[in-house]
Design an enzyme around this catalytic site. Structure first.
Site, PDB file in Angstrom:
ATOM      1  CE1 TYR A   1     -16.723  11.357 -15.568  1.00  0.00           C
ATOM      2  CE2 TYR A   1     -16.260  11.285 -13.218  1.00  0.00           C
ATOM      3  CZ  TYR A   1     -16.629  10.648 -14.386  1.00  0.00           C
ATOM      4  OH  TYR A   1     -16.907   9.316 -14.366  1.00  0.00           O
TER       5      TYR A   1
ATOM      6  CG  ASP B   1     -10.091  15.952 -14.857  1.00  0.00           C
ATOM      7  OD1 ASP B   1      -9.445  15.385 -15.765  1.00  0.00           O
ATOM      8  OD2 ASP B   1     -11.068  15.430 -14.293  1.00  0.00           O
TER       9      ASP B   1
ATOM     10  CE  LYS C   1     -13.271   7.962 -18.271  1.00  0.00           C
ATOM     11  NZ  LYS C   1     -13.507   9.226 -17.606  1.00  0.00           N
TER      12      LYS C   1
ATOM     13  NE  ARG D   1      -3.034   0.256   3.170  1.00  0.00           N
ATOM     14  CZ  ARG D   1      -2.408   0.476   4.322  1.00  0.00           C
ATOM     15  NH1 ARG D   1      -1.776   1.614   4.529  1.00  0.00           N
ATOM     16  NH2 ARG D   1      -2.410  -0.432   5.271  1.00  0.00           N
TER      17      ARG D   1
HETATM   18  C1  PLP Z   1     -13.879   9.581 -16.310  1.00  0.00           C
HETATM   19  C2  PLP Z   1     -13.442  10.902 -15.778  1.00  0.00           C
HETATM   20  C3  PLP Z   1     -13.116  11.062 -14.424  1.00  0.00           C
HETATM   21  C4  PLP Z   1     -13.261   9.951 -13.412  1.00  0.00           C
HETATM   22  O1  PLP Z   1     -12.389   8.915 -13.668  1.00  0.00           O
HETATM   23  P1  PLP Z   1     -12.674   7.374 -13.252  1.00  0.00           P
HETATM   24  O2  PLP Z   1     -11.455   6.709 -13.723  1.00  0.00           O
HETATM   25  O3  PLP Z   1     -13.905   6.953 -13.967  1.00  0.00           O
HETATM   26  O4  PLP Z   1     -12.864   7.355 -11.773  1.00  0.00           O
HETATM   27  C5  PLP Z   1     -12.675  12.309 -14.022  1.00  0.00           C
HETATM   28  N1  PLP Z   1     -12.577  13.345 -14.873  1.00  0.00           N
HETATM   29  C6  PLP Z   1     -12.896  13.220 -16.168  1.00  0.00           C
HETATM   30  C7  PLP Z   1     -12.766  14.406 -17.053  1.00  0.00           C
HETATM   31  C8  PLP Z   1     -13.342  12.007 -16.672  1.00  0.00           C
HETATM   32  O5  PLP Z   1     -13.672  11.898 -17.959  1.00  0.00           O
END
Ligand code: PLP
Length: 382
Positions: free
Chosen positions: A96, A167, A192, A44
Protein backbone atom coordinates in the site's frame (compact mmCIF):
# COMPACT_ATOMS: atom_id res chain seq x y z
CA UNK A 1 -19.80 -19.66 16.70
CA UNK A 2 -20.01 -19.05 12.99
CA UNK A 3 -18.69 -15.85 11.46
CA UNK A 4 -22.05 -14.12 11.11
CA UNK A 5 -23.08 -15.03 14.63
CA UNK A 6 -19.83 -13.62 16.03
CA UNK A 7 -20.23 -10.46 13.98
CA UNK A 8 -23.59 -9.85 15.66
CA UNK A 9 -23.08 -11.41 19.10
CA UNK A 10 -19.40 -11.23 20.03
CA UNK A 11 -20.50 -8.24 22.08
CA UNK A 12 -23.37 -9.29 24.37
CA UNK A 13 -26.46 -7.12 24.78
CA UNK A 14 -25.99 -4.24 27.24
CA UNK A 15 -27.31 -4.00 30.82
CA UNK A 16 -30.69 -2.64 29.63
CA UNK A 17 -30.99 -5.41 27.06
CA UNK A 18 -29.99 -2.97 24.33
CA UNK A 19 -28.90 -4.81 21.17
CA UNK A 20 -26.71 -1.91 20.09
CA UNK A 21 -23.92 -1.12 22.55
CA UNK A 22 -23.91 2.27 24.26
CA UNK A 23 -21.20 4.75 23.28
CA UNK A 24 -19.07 5.74 26.27
CA UNK A 25 -17.70 9.19 25.57
CA UNK A 26 -16.16 10.08 28.96
CA UNK A 27 -12.46 10.93 28.79
CA UNK A 28 -11.93 10.38 32.53
CA UNK A 29 -13.51 8.28 35.28
CA UNK A 30 -13.90 8.97 39.00
CA UNK A 31 -11.68 6.62 40.98
CA UNK A 32 -12.72 5.04 44.30
CA UNK A 33 -9.69 5.94 46.40
CA UNK A 34 -6.07 6.89 46.42
CA UNK A 35 -4.10 4.05 44.78
CA UNK A 36 -7.26 2.14 44.02
CA UNK A 37 -8.20 2.29 40.35
CA UNK A 38 -11.06 0.84 38.36
CA UNK A 39 -10.72 -0.76 34.91
CA UNK A 40 -11.30 2.61 33.30
CA UNK A 41 -9.16 5.62 34.15
CA UNK A 42 -8.54 7.70 31.03
CA UNK A 43 -9.86 7.27 27.49
CA UNK A 44 -6.51 7.09 25.67
CA UNK A 45 -5.56 4.02 27.67
CA UNK A 46 -8.88 2.22 27.87
CA UNK A 47 -12.53 2.74 26.94
CA UNK A 48 -15.57 0.42 27.13
CA UNK A 49 -16.72 1.14 23.56
CA UNK A 50 -13.21 0.62 22.24
CA UNK A 51 -12.94 -2.65 24.17
CA UNK A 52 -16.13 -3.82 22.44
CA UNK A 53 -14.81 -2.93 18.99
CA UNK A 54 -11.53 -4.68 19.77
CA UNK A 55 -13.33 -7.73 21.03
CA UNK A 56 -15.40 -8.19 17.88
CA UNK A 57 -12.58 -7.63 15.37
CA UNK A 58 -10.32 -10.04 17.28
CA UNK A 59 -13.09 -12.65 17.33
CA UNK A 60 -13.69 -12.35 13.60
CA UNK A 61 -9.99 -12.76 12.82
CA UNK A 62 -9.68 -15.70 15.25
CA UNK A 63 -7.23 -13.78 17.45
CA UNK A 64 -7.00 -13.31 21.21
CA UNK A 65 -6.02 -9.62 21.21
CA UNK A 66 -7.45 -6.82 19.08
CA UNK A 67 -6.57 -3.13 18.95
CA UNK A 68 -8.31 -0.39 17.03
CA UNK A 69 -6.66 2.76 15.76
CA UNK A 70 -7.60 6.05 14.16
CA UNK A 71 -6.61 4.78 10.69
CA UNK A 72 -5.06 1.82 8.93
CA UNK A 73 -1.80 3.75 8.79
CA UNK A 74 -1.90 4.38 12.55
CA UNK A 75 -2.31 0.60 12.98
CA UNK A 76 0.63 -0.11 10.65
CA UNK A 77 2.73 2.60 12.36
CA UNK A 78 2.03 1.02 15.76
CA UNK A 79 3.16 -2.38 14.46
CA UNK A 80 6.31 -0.91 12.91
CA UNK A 81 7.04 0.77 16.25
CA UNK A 82 7.99 -2.74 17.43
CA UNK A 83 11.26 -2.19 15.53
CA UNK A 84 14.29 -1.01 17.44
CA UNK A 85 17.30 0.85 16.05
CA UNK A 86 19.21 -1.10 13.40
CA UNK A 87 16.41 -3.56 12.62
CA UNK A 88 15.30 -4.47 9.11
CA UNK A 89 11.98 -5.06 7.36
CA UNK A 90 11.27 -7.10 4.23
CA UNK A 91 8.13 -6.04 2.35
CA UNK A 92 6.46 -6.83 -0.94
CA UNK A 93 7.32 -4.31 -3.68
CA UNK A 94 3.69 -3.37 -4.21
CA UNK A 95 2.67 -2.62 -0.63
CA UNK A 96 0.00 0.00 0.00
CA UNK A 97 1.25 3.50 -0.91
CA UNK A 98 1.10 4.78 2.67
CA UNK A 99 3.04 1.77 3.93
CA UNK A 100 5.62 2.38 1.20
CA UNK A 101 5.88 6.01 2.31
CA UNK A 102 6.33 4.94 5.92
CA UNK A 103 9.02 2.38 5.11
CA UNK A 104 10.99 4.62 2.76
CA UNK A 105 10.76 7.86 4.78
CA UNK A 106 10.21 6.98 8.40
CA UNK A 107 12.48 3.96 8.87
CA UNK A 108 15.70 5.70 7.72
CA UNK A 109 15.12 8.47 10.28
CA UNK A 110 15.03 5.80 12.96
CA UNK A 111 18.15 4.04 11.72
CA UNK A 112 15.99 1.17 10.51
CA UNK A 113 16.18 -0.53 7.15
CA UNK A 114 13.95 -2.06 4.51
CA UNK A 115 14.17 -4.23 1.43
CA UNK A 116 11.41 -4.57 -1.15
CA UNK A 117 11.03 -7.98 -2.72
CA UNK A 118 9.15 -8.07 -6.01
CA UNK A 119 7.53 -11.46 -5.36
CA UNK A 120 7.57 -12.65 -1.76
CA UNK A 121 6.99 -16.22 -2.97
CA UNK A 122 10.61 -16.17 -4.18
CA UNK A 123 11.97 -15.13 -0.78
CA UNK A 124 15.31 -16.86 -0.06
CA UNK A 125 17.69 -17.08 2.89
CA UNK A 126 19.83 -14.42 1.19
CA UNK A 127 17.02 -11.85 1.59
CA UNK A 128 17.24 -12.10 5.38
CA UNK A 129 19.75 -10.22 7.49
CA UNK A 130 20.69 -10.93 11.10
CA UNK A 131 18.68 -7.80 11.89
CA UNK A 132 15.49 -8.76 10.02
CA UNK A 133 12.63 -8.42 12.50
CA UNK A 134 9.54 -8.19 10.31
CA UNK A 135 8.36 -9.61 7.00
CA UNK A 136 5.44 -7.44 5.90
CA UNK A 137 3.02 -9.18 3.54
CA UNK A 138 0.08 -7.87 1.59
CA UNK A 139 -1.88 -10.51 -0.24
CA UNK A 140 -3.38 -9.89 -2.67
CA UNK A 141 -1.30 -6.82 -3.43
CA UNK A 142 -2.58 -3.43 -4.41
CA UNK A 143 -3.28 -2.74 -7.28
CA UNK A 144 -2.04 -5.77 -9.25
CA UNK A 145 -3.55 -8.39 -6.92
CA UNK A 146 -0.54 -10.67 -6.68
CA UNK A 147 -0.87 -13.51 -4.21
CA UNK A 148 1.73 -14.46 -1.62
CA UNK A 149 1.82 -17.82 0.13
CA UNK A 150 1.46 -16.76 3.77
CA UNK A 151 2.33 -20.13 5.29
CA UNK A 152 5.45 -20.66 3.17
CA UNK A 153 6.69 -17.14 3.90
CA UNK A 154 5.92 -17.52 7.61
CA UNK A 155 7.98 -20.72 7.75
CA UNK A 156 10.96 -18.96 6.18
CA UNK A 157 10.58 -15.87 8.36
CA UNK A 158 10.28 -17.86 11.56
CA UNK A 159 13.38 -19.87 10.69
CA UNK A 160 15.21 -16.52 10.70
CA UNK A 161 13.59 -15.32 13.92
CA UNK A 162 11.46 -12.71 12.13
CA UNK A 163 7.81 -11.85 12.73
CA UNK A 164 5.23 -12.04 9.97
CA UNK A 165 2.78 -9.18 9.62
CA UNK A 166 -0.08 -9.52 7.12
CA UNK A 167 -2.13 -6.57 5.92
CA UNK A 168 -5.44 -8.39 5.42
CA UNK A 169 -7.42 -5.34 4.26
CA UNK A 170 -8.26 -6.67 0.79
CA UNK A 171 -9.73 -10.04 1.80
CA UNK A 172 -11.02 -9.33 5.33
CA UNK A 173 -11.37 -12.01 8.02
CA UNK A 174 -14.40 -13.36 6.16
CA UNK A 175 -12.23 -14.63 3.32
CA UNK A 176 -8.76 -15.10 4.83
CA UNK A 177 -7.35 -15.62 8.34
CA UNK A 178 -3.59 -15.06 8.33
CA UNK A 179 -3.12 -15.99 12.01
CA UNK A 180 -4.24 -19.54 11.11
CA UNK A 181 -1.64 -19.56 8.33
CA UNK A 182 1.29 -18.71 10.62
CA UNK A 183 1.19 -14.91 10.72
CA UNK A 184 2.08 -13.28 14.03
CA UNK A 185 0.18 -10.03 13.51
CA UNK A 186 -2.70 -9.00 11.23
CA UNK A 187 -3.42 -5.38 10.34
CA UNK A 188 -6.44 -3.93 8.56
CA UNK A 189 -7.47 -0.64 7.20
CA UNK A 190 -10.99 -0.83 8.65
CA UNK A 191 -11.72 2.22 6.50
CA UNK A 192 -12.33 -0.26 3.70
CA UNK A 193 -14.43 -3.43 4.06
CA UNK A 194 -14.77 -3.61 7.85
CA UNK A 195 -16.39 -0.17 8.10
CA UNK A 196 -17.86 -0.62 4.65
CA UNK A 197 -19.92 2.55 4.26
CA UNK A 198 -17.43 5.22 3.28
CA UNK A 199 -17.87 7.14 6.54
CA UNK A 200 -15.19 5.77 8.87
CA UNK A 201 -11.40 6.05 9.00
CA UNK A 202 -10.05 3.26 11.22
CA UNK A 203 -7.36 0.61 11.59
CA UNK A 204 -7.05 -2.71 13.36
CA UNK A 205 -4.22 -4.83 14.78
CA UNK A 206 -4.79 -8.43 15.89
CA UNK A 207 -2.42 -10.96 17.41
CA UNK A 208 -2.48 -14.18 19.42
CA UNK A 209 0.85 -13.45 21.08
CA UNK A 210 0.53 -12.05 24.62
CA UNK A 211 3.94 -10.35 24.52
CA UNK A 212 3.26 -8.66 21.19
CA UNK A 213 -0.18 -7.63 22.46
CA UNK A 214 1.45 -5.90 25.41
CA UNK A 215 3.75 -4.00 23.07
CA UNK A 216 0.89 -2.98 20.77
CA UNK A 217 -1.19 -1.83 23.77
CA UNK A 218 1.81 0.23 24.90
CA UNK A 219 2.12 1.76 21.41
CA UNK A 220 -1.62 2.50 21.26
CA UNK A 221 -1.49 4.40 24.54
CA UNK A 222 1.92 6.01 23.98
CA UNK A 223 1.39 7.13 20.38
CA UNK A 224 -2.16 8.16 21.29
CA UNK A 225 -3.71 6.89 18.08
CA UNK A 226 -6.55 4.77 19.50
CA UNK A 227 -9.91 4.95 17.72
CA UNK A 228 -12.46 7.37 19.25
CA UNK A 229 -15.58 5.87 20.93
CA UNK A 230 -18.02 7.21 18.30
CA UNK A 231 -15.92 5.71 15.54
CA UNK A 232 -15.63 2.44 17.49
CA UNK A 233 -19.42 2.38 17.51
CA UNK A 234 -19.51 2.84 13.74
CA UNK A 235 -16.98 0.04 13.30
CA UNK A 236 -19.04 -2.30 15.52
CA UNK A 237 -22.15 -1.56 13.42
CA UNK A 238 -20.22 -1.89 10.16
CA UNK A 239 -18.83 -5.36 10.77
CA UNK A 240 -22.29 -6.75 11.51
CA UNK A 241 -23.01 -6.75 7.76
CA UNK A 242 -19.48 -7.58 6.60
CA UNK A 243 -20.27 -11.08 5.32
CA UNK A 244 -23.48 -9.98 3.60
CA UNK A 245 -21.71 -7.14 1.86
CA UNK A 246 -18.71 -9.19 0.78
CA UNK A 247 -20.81 -12.01 -0.60
CA UNK A 248 -22.68 -9.55 -2.78
CA UNK A 249 -19.53 -7.62 -3.71
CA UNK A 250 -17.72 -10.79 -4.71
CA UNK A 251 -20.65 -12.04 -6.76
CA UNK A 252 -20.66 -8.71 -8.61
CA UNK A 253 -16.89 -8.89 -9.02
CA UNK A 254 -16.95 -12.35 -10.60
CA UNK A 255 -19.66 -11.27 -13.04
CA UNK A 256 -17.69 -8.15 -13.98
CA UNK A 257 -14.49 -10.16 -14.51
CA UNK A 258 -16.35 -12.33 -17.06
CA UNK A 259 -17.72 -9.20 -18.67
CA UNK A 260 -14.35 -7.42 -18.83
CA UNK A 261 -12.51 -10.48 -20.16
CA UNK A 262 -14.53 -10.32 -23.34
CA UNK A 263 -13.83 -6.63 -23.97
CA UNK A 264 -11.37 -5.55 -26.68
CA UNK A 265 -10.69 -2.24 -24.86
CA UNK A 266 -9.15 -4.15 -21.92
CA UNK A 267 -5.57 -5.30 -22.44
CA UNK A 268 -5.09 -6.93 -19.06
CA UNK A 269 -7.18 -7.85 -16.10
CA UNK A 270 -5.87 -8.46 -12.61
CA UNK A 271 -7.61 -10.21 -9.73
CA UNK A 272 -6.43 -12.44 -6.90
CA UNK A 273 -4.94 -15.53 -8.55
CA UNK A 274 -5.01 -14.17 -12.12
CA UNK A 275 -1.23 -13.92 -12.49
CA UNK A 276 -0.45 -17.63 -12.77
CA UNK A 277 -1.78 -21.09 -12.04
CA UNK A 278 0.57 -21.27 -9.08
CA UNK A 279 -0.94 -18.11 -7.58
CA UNK A 280 -4.47 -19.30 -8.29
CA UNK A 281 -3.64 -22.49 -6.40
CA UNK A 282 -2.23 -20.56 -3.42
CA UNK A 283 -5.29 -18.29 -3.39
CA UNK A 284 -7.67 -21.26 -3.43
CA UNK A 285 -5.73 -22.95 -0.63
CA UNK A 286 -5.38 -20.03 1.77
CA UNK A 287 -8.52 -17.96 1.12
CA UNK A 288 -12.24 -18.54 0.63
CA UNK A 289 -12.69 -16.16 -2.27
CA UNK A 290 -11.06 -13.47 -4.40
CA UNK A 291 -12.52 -10.37 -2.77
CA UNK A 292 -13.96 -7.38 -4.58
CA UNK A 293 -11.05 -5.53 -6.18
CA UNK A 294 -10.01 -5.92 -9.82
CA UNK A 295 -7.62 -3.85 -11.85
CA UNK A 296 -7.70 -3.40 -15.59
CA UNK A 297 -5.15 -2.05 -17.98
CA UNK A 298 -6.76 -0.35 -20.94
CA UNK A 299 -5.34 -0.94 -24.41
CA UNK A 300 -2.85 1.62 -25.74
CA UNK A 301 -5.41 3.26 -28.06
CA UNK A 302 -7.82 3.87 -25.16
CA UNK A 303 -8.07 7.28 -23.56
CA UNK A 304 -8.13 7.02 -19.77
CA UNK A 305 -9.64 10.49 -19.31
CA UNK A 306 -12.55 9.68 -21.64
CA UNK A 307 -13.11 6.38 -19.85
CA UNK A 308 -13.30 8.07 -16.47
CA UNK A 309 -15.54 10.94 -17.51
CA UNK A 310 -18.07 8.58 -19.16
CA UNK A 311 -18.69 6.68 -15.91
CA UNK A 312 -21.93 7.51 -14.12
CA UNK A 313 -22.18 4.93 -11.32
CA UNK A 314 -18.53 4.26 -10.52
CA UNK A 315 -17.12 7.22 -8.62
CA UNK A 316 -13.59 8.30 -9.54
CA UNK A 317 -12.06 8.14 -6.09
CA UNK A 318 -9.43 6.40 -3.98
CA UNK A 319 -10.41 3.79 -1.37
CA UNK A 320 -12.26 0.49 -1.71
CA UNK A 321 -14.34 -2.02 0.17
CA UNK A 322 -17.45 0.11 0.62
CA UNK A 323 -20.98 -0.43 -0.65
CA UNK A 324 -20.36 2.00 -3.52
CA UNK A 325 -18.26 1.11 -6.58
CA UNK A 326 -15.16 3.21 -7.10
CA UNK A 327 -12.49 3.50 -9.74
CA UNK A 328 -9.05 4.91 -9.17
CA UNK A 329 -5.91 5.45 -11.16
CA UNK A 330 -3.16 4.06 -8.96
CA UNK A 331 -0.35 5.72 -10.92
CA UNK A 332 -1.42 9.23 -9.95
CA UNK A 333 -3.59 8.58 -6.89
CA UNK A 334 -2.71 5.83 -4.42
CA UNK A 335 0.85 5.17 -5.59
CA UNK A 336 2.02 8.70 -6.37
CA UNK A 337 4.72 8.32 -3.72
CA UNK A 338 6.32 5.45 -5.67
CA UNK A 339 9.43 6.34 -7.62
CA UNK A 340 8.90 5.80 -11.40
CA UNK A 341 11.20 2.75 -11.28
CA UNK A 342 9.34 1.18 -8.33
CA UNK A 343 6.00 1.88 -10.03
CA UNK A 344 7.15 0.22 -13.26
CA UNK A 345 8.54 -2.72 -11.27
CA UNK A 346 5.16 -3.13 -9.56
CA UNK A 347 3.30 -3.03 -12.91
CA UNK A 348 1.61 0.30 -12.14
CA UNK A 349 1.26 2.00 -15.52
CA UNK A 350 -0.68 5.18 -16.40
CA UNK A 351 -3.37 3.01 -18.11
CA UNK A 352 -3.98 0.84 -15.04
CA UNK A 353 -7.31 1.41 -13.32
CA UNK A 354 -8.33 -0.19 -10.05
CA UNK A 355 -12.01 -1.03 -9.67
CA UNK A 356 -13.45 -1.47 -6.18
CA UNK A 357 -16.75 -3.23 -6.62
CA UNK A 358 -19.73 -2.31 -4.45
CA UNK A 359 -23.13 -3.87 -3.83
CA UNK A 360 -25.09 -2.11 -6.61
CA UNK A 361 -27.09 -4.02 -9.21
CA UNK A 362 -24.60 -5.80 -11.44
CA UNK A 363 -26.41 -5.03 -14.72
CA UNK A 364 -26.10 -1.32 -13.93
CA UNK A 365 -22.39 -1.74 -13.22
CA UNK A 366 -21.90 -3.59 -16.52
CA UNK A 367 -23.79 -0.91 -18.42
CA UNK A 368 -21.65 1.77 -16.79
CA UNK A 369 -18.39 0.03 -17.73
CA UNK A 370 -19.71 -0.69 -21.23
CA UNK A 371 -20.45 3.00 -21.76
CA UNK A 372 -17.02 4.05 -20.48
CA UNK A 373 -15.08 1.41 -22.44
CA UNK A 374 -16.82 2.44 -25.68
CA UNK A 375 -16.09 6.09 -24.93
CA UNK A 376 -12.42 5.36 -24.23
CA UNK A 377 -11.80 4.27 -27.84
CA UNK A 378 -14.42 6.37 -29.60
CA UNK A 379 -12.11 9.18 -30.67
CA UNK A 380 -14.75 11.83 -30.05
CA UNK A 381 -16.39 12.90 -26.80
CA UNK A 382 -18.92 10.58 -25.22
C1 PLP B 1 -6.23 1.99 2.77
C2 PLP B 1 -5.19 0.97 3.10
C3 PLP B 1 -4.30 1.17 4.16
C4 PLP B 1 -4.27 2.44 4.98
O1 PLP B 1 -5.43 2.60 5.71
P1 PLP B 1 -6.02 4.05 6.15
O2 PLP B 1 -7.22 3.66 6.90
O3 PLP B 1 -6.31 4.79 4.90
O4 PLP B 1 -4.97 4.72 6.95
C5 PLP B 1 -3.39 0.16 4.43
N1 PLP B 1 -3.35 -0.97 3.70
C6 PLP B 1 -4.18 -1.18 2.67
C7 PLP B 1 -4.07 -2.45 1.91
C8 PLP B 1 -5.12 -0.22 2.33
O5 PLP B 1 -5.94 -0.43 1.29
Amino acid sequence: MEFNTLAIHAIPNGPLGEVVPAIHLATTYGQPANEEFTDFVYQRGNNPTRNNAEKVVAALEGGRHGFVFGSGMAATAAVLSLLTSGQHVIASASVYGGTYRFLTNELPRRNQHYTFVNDLNTLTDADFRDTTRIVFIETPTNPTLEVADIRAIADKAHAHGALVVVDNTFLTPYLQNPLDLGADIVVHSATKFLGGHGDLLAGVVITNDDGLAEEIAFAQNTLGAGLSPSDCYRLIQGVKTLALRIERQEENTRALIDFLRARPEVAKIYYAGSKSEAEAEIQARQARGIGAVVSIELVEQADVERFLSALEIFTFAVSLGGVESLVCRSYTMTHESFSPEDAAEAGITPRLLRLAIGVEGVEDLKADLDRALRASVSGGGA
